[in-house]
Design an enzyme around this catalytic site. Structure first.
Site, PDB file in Angstrom:
ATOM      1  N   VAL A  15       0.834  -1.204   0.000  1.00  0.00           N
ATOM      2  CA  VAL A  15       0.000   0.000   0.000  1.00  0.00           C
ATOM      3  C   VAL A  15       0.870   1.255   0.000  1.00  0.00           C
ATOM      4  CG1 VAL A  15      -1.765   1.306   1.260  1.00  0.00           C
ATOM      5  CG2 VAL A  15      -1.934  -1.182   1.103  1.00  0.00           C
ATOM      6  N   CYS A  16       1.861   1.291   0.870  1.00  0.00           N
ATOM      7  CA  CYS A  16       2.748   2.457   0.949  1.00  0.00           C
ATOM      8  C   CYS A  16       3.544   2.616  -0.344  1.00  0.00           C
ATOM      9  CB  CYS A  16       3.692   2.332   2.136  1.00  0.00           C
ATOM     10  SG  CYS A  16       2.847   2.190   3.724  1.00  0.00           S
ATOM     11  N   ASP A  17       3.990   1.500  -0.892  1.00  0.00           N
ATOM     12  CA  ASP A  17       4.732   1.493  -2.145  1.00  0.00           C
ATOM     13  C   ASP A  17       3.920   2.196  -3.232  1.00  0.00           C
ATOM     14  OD1 ASP A  17       6.945  -0.174  -3.903  1.00  0.00           O
ATOM     15  OD2 ASP A  17       4.980  -0.199  -4.888  1.00  0.00           O
TER      16      ASP A  17
END
EC number: 1.11.1.24
Length: 164
Positions: free
Chosen positions: A57-59
């Site tokens: 998700v952060c990626d």
């Protein structure tokens, strides 16, 4: 403020930031292990608080803001996580991140505690986005209810453009 991590409610430490607040002081660490303070930069800033850049998700979140940074020319975008600066630097290099600056809150947890994004149970930051104008006033603040969710990219970019 109630936030969930994978469906389970977690405790956020610190003070919740709201639109109209003065953005709090904090010291984070850059990829050279140097302390960084961003209070008096005299420009619009977007702060992306994320648990770890090295998660799916952060990626995607950081890659999306990196790709769309040209839509808010003249605005600085910072991703802040508890990742070690070495890991952030490696990830940015591997992913070609050039338009978003990563900072680590691992040393003092000052960003997390001063923005109310520090997750007590996990030692990570909750997912949140703040837009701060050149006079250090918060013009947009969004704590995602579910840490594994995505921010509204268009809404954030519009808020950053409006803060210019």
């Amino acid at each position: 403020m109630k936030v969930k991590f994978k469906g389970k409610e977690v405790t956020l430490e610190g003070t919740e930031i709201k639109v109209g607040d003065t953005f709090p002081d904090f010291v984070a660490v850059n990829s050279s292990l140097e302390p960084v303070m961003l209070k008096n930069t005299n420009r619009v800033r977007v702060f992306l608080a994320v648990p770890s850049v090295d998660t799916p998700v952060c990626d995607l979140e950081v890659k999306t803001f990196n790709a769309r940074a040209s839509e808010i020319d003249g605005v600085s975008i910072y991703t802040i996580s508890m990742d070690l600066p070495f890991a952030q630097s490696r990830w940015c290099g591997a992913e070609g991140i050039k338009n978003v600056t990563t900072l680590s809150d691992y040393r003092d947890r000052a960003f997390g505690k001063n923005t109310g994004t520090y997750i007590k149970e996990l030692g990570l930051l909750a997912r949140a986005v703040f837009v701060v104008d050149s006079s250090n006033k918060v013009t947009y603040a969004n704590y995602l209810e579910e840490v594994s969710g995505y921010p509204n990219y268009d809404e954030v970019l519009q808020a950053a453009q409006a803060a210019k």
